[in-house]
Design an enzyme around this catalytic site. Structure first.
Site, PDB file in Angstrom:
ATOM      1  N   ASP A  73      10.009 -34.263  22.014  1.00 27.09           N
ATOM      2  CA  ASP A  73      10.715 -35.325  21.585  1.00 27.09           C
ATOM      3  C   ASP A  73      10.445 -36.079  23.148  1.00 27.09           C
ATOM      4  OD1 ASP A  73      13.989 -36.314  22.203  1.00 27.09           O
ATOM      5  OD2 ASP A  73      14.098 -34.345  21.407  1.00 27.09           O
ATOM      6  N   ASP A  74      11.576 -36.707  23.672  1.00 29.59           N
ATOM      7  CA  ASP A  74      11.328 -38.279  24.843  1.00 29.59           C
ATOM      8  C   ASP A  74      10.740 -37.928  25.682  1.00 29.59           C
ATOM      9  OD1 ASP A  74      13.121 -40.088  23.217  1.00 29.59           O
ATOM     10  OD2 ASP A  74      14.888 -39.527  24.939  1.00 29.59           O
ATOM     11  N   HIS A 115       8.196 -38.417  21.513  1.00 35.34           N
ATOM     12  CA  HIS A 115       9.183 -39.304  21.199  1.00 35.34           C
ATOM     13  C   HIS A 115       9.274 -40.669  21.845  1.00 35.34           C
ATOM     14  CE1 HIS A 115      11.959 -37.076  18.340  1.00 35.34           C
ATOM     15  NE2 HIS A 115      10.887 -36.443  18.951  1.00 35.34           N
ATOM     16  N   ARG A 119      11.637 -47.801  24.644  1.00 41.97           N
ATOM     17  CA  ARG A 119      12.659 -47.674  23.426  1.00 41.97           C
ATOM     18  C   ARG A 119      14.689 -48.050  24.490  1.00 41.97           C
ATOM     19  NH1 ARG A 119      14.760 -43.106  19.642  1.00 41.97           N
ATOM     20  NH2 ARG A 119      13.955 -41.374  20.614  1.00 41.97           N
TER      21      ARG A 119
END
Ligand SMILES: *[C@@H]1O[C@H](CO)[C@@H](O)[C@H](O)[C@H]1NC(C)=O
Ligand SMILES: *[C@@H]1O[C@H](CO)[C@@H](O)[C@H](O)[C@H]1NC(C)=O
Length: 373
Positions: A211-212, A233, A264
């Site tokens: 994940d992140d 991510h 992001r």
């Protein structure tokens, strides 16, 4: 008198606040004062350890019982916590947190070879926090004027390291290794999550997860530097909403390898809040699978939802962000409402992605090479 607990290690003369270790070199007798410590190797001693006048807790090969938190809150100011050997946790499906550390002027130090082993495979079912087995989070810290250094963390059940309500904290040389999760069903194993904090730096860390790598949802003066992210991510601001603000974030000198996204910034449609004074500088992307750089104001877990609504994203600097996206991915996408983006500076070189998506809402005068160029 002090408690009767045994001191391990060197022969010592005194066990009051200090141990005095004597040695003789060339006929000169040296007396060195070494801080004595409370050796916490049985969970029952946790409360005594926190009250100990030593203010130095050595956590060695501890087994934390199932469903219990290694509760290092209510620490005395100035406490040093050393992790050494392997710390493990009993298995229970629950919503808790396996380790919490809270205090002021705290030093948390992983000694060489230390391992905080979540043995997350016992919980992993590919669903992470979205269902299936209830999975505890791994570490929560609420610290002030403190340092966390040298921890080796392996296989958390889900979210790994959360720094919440922190002030003046440095987290460095932490290795989060969830590589096993790539093939064994780990999900939502976020690396570092920072929220509601001020002046937190995460530096010289490694994360291999699902994940992140790093995510910030609110707070000011956050630095993420000299870190390597693999498999996850990417580095994320948001998803923003609920009026939360992220101001003054510096991401620099990082490498992001085989993540779904590079960097992001995301907010959800219909939400309020602010992203201001954020820079990404000298960030190298390697084989990113979906988006090299994505800034979107219509984020939704399962894909963009509707048209973006106004959400201020101001003073954003992208400088020397460079590298590769794999063929099926998109190099860069910006999708924000007109007028939301103000004062952006952009210099990136992201190539390789063939999936072309348009940019919308880029401020006038900013030249972004969207698409597959
Ligand atoms: C920010 O935190 C660090 C500790 O990580 C401290 O040394 C520094 O003085 C803090 N900066 C400010 C402006 O308080
Ligand atoms: C963008 O970055 C590259 C390499 O980092 C540099 O050579 C170039 O001058 C920069 N361009 C601008 C407009 O700043």
């Amino acid at each position: 008198m002090k408690s009767q607990r045994p001191h391990s290690g060197k022969d010592v003369i005194s066990t009051a606040r200090m141990m005095f270790v004597t040695s003789s070199i060339g006929g000169v007798v040296l007396i060195a004062a070494v801080a004595s410590s409370f050796n916490l190797n049985s969970f029952d001693q946790l409360d005594a350890a926190k009250k100990s006048a030593d203010k130095r807790i050595v956590i060695k090969n501890l087994v934390v019982p199932a469903g219990k938190k290694l509760d290092l809150t209510n620490l005395q100011d100035g406490t040093v916590i050393e992790f050494t050997g392997r710390v493990t946790f009993g298995y229970l499906e629950w919503d808790g947190t396996l380790i919490q550390i809270k205090g002021k002027n705290i030093r948390v130090e992983g000694k060489p070879g230390n391992l905080l082993d979540g043995e997350g495979h016992r919980w992993w079912d590919k669903l992470g926090g979205n269902g299936g087995k209830k999975k505890p989070r791994f570490i929560d810290v609420n610290l002030e004027d403190s340092l966390v250094t040298g921890l080796n963390i392996k296989n958390p059940p889900r979210h790994c390291f959360k720094a919440e309500r922190c002030k003046n904290v440095r987290i460095e040389h932490v290795n989060i290794d969830v590589k096993d999760g790539d093939t064994k069903g780990a999900h939502n194993t976020d690396g570092f999550g920072v929220g509601a904090s001020q002046n937190v730096t995460v530096a010289n860390c490694k994360v291999h997860n699902q994940d992140d790598c790093f995510c910030i949802g609110s707070g000011i003066d956050t630095v993420f530097e000299n870190n390597v992210c693999t498999g996850g991510h990417g580095i994320s601001i948001g998803s923003m909403g609920n009026g939360k603000k992220v101001e003054r974030v510096r991401v620099r000198n990082c490498k992001i390898i085989k993540n779904t996204n590079g960097i992001r910034i995301k907010s959800r449609s219909g939400e309020t809040g602010l992203v201001k004074d954020v820079s990404f500088e000298n960030v190298e992307l390697v084989d990113i699978t979906r988006f090299g750089i994505i800034i979107q104001a219509n984020y939704f877990n399962s894909g963009p939802k509707g048209d973006p609504t106004p959400f201020p994203m101001e003073n954003i600097v992208i400088k020397n962000v460079r590298g590769t996206v794999s063929k099926k991915g998109t190099n860069i996408q910006v999708w924000v409402a007109p007028g939301s983006a103000k004062n952006w500076q952009w210099n990136s070189s992201v190539t390789g992605g063939q999936k072309e998506l348009p940019c919308k809402g880029v401020p006038q005068g900013v030249n972004i090479r969207c698409g597959k160029k």
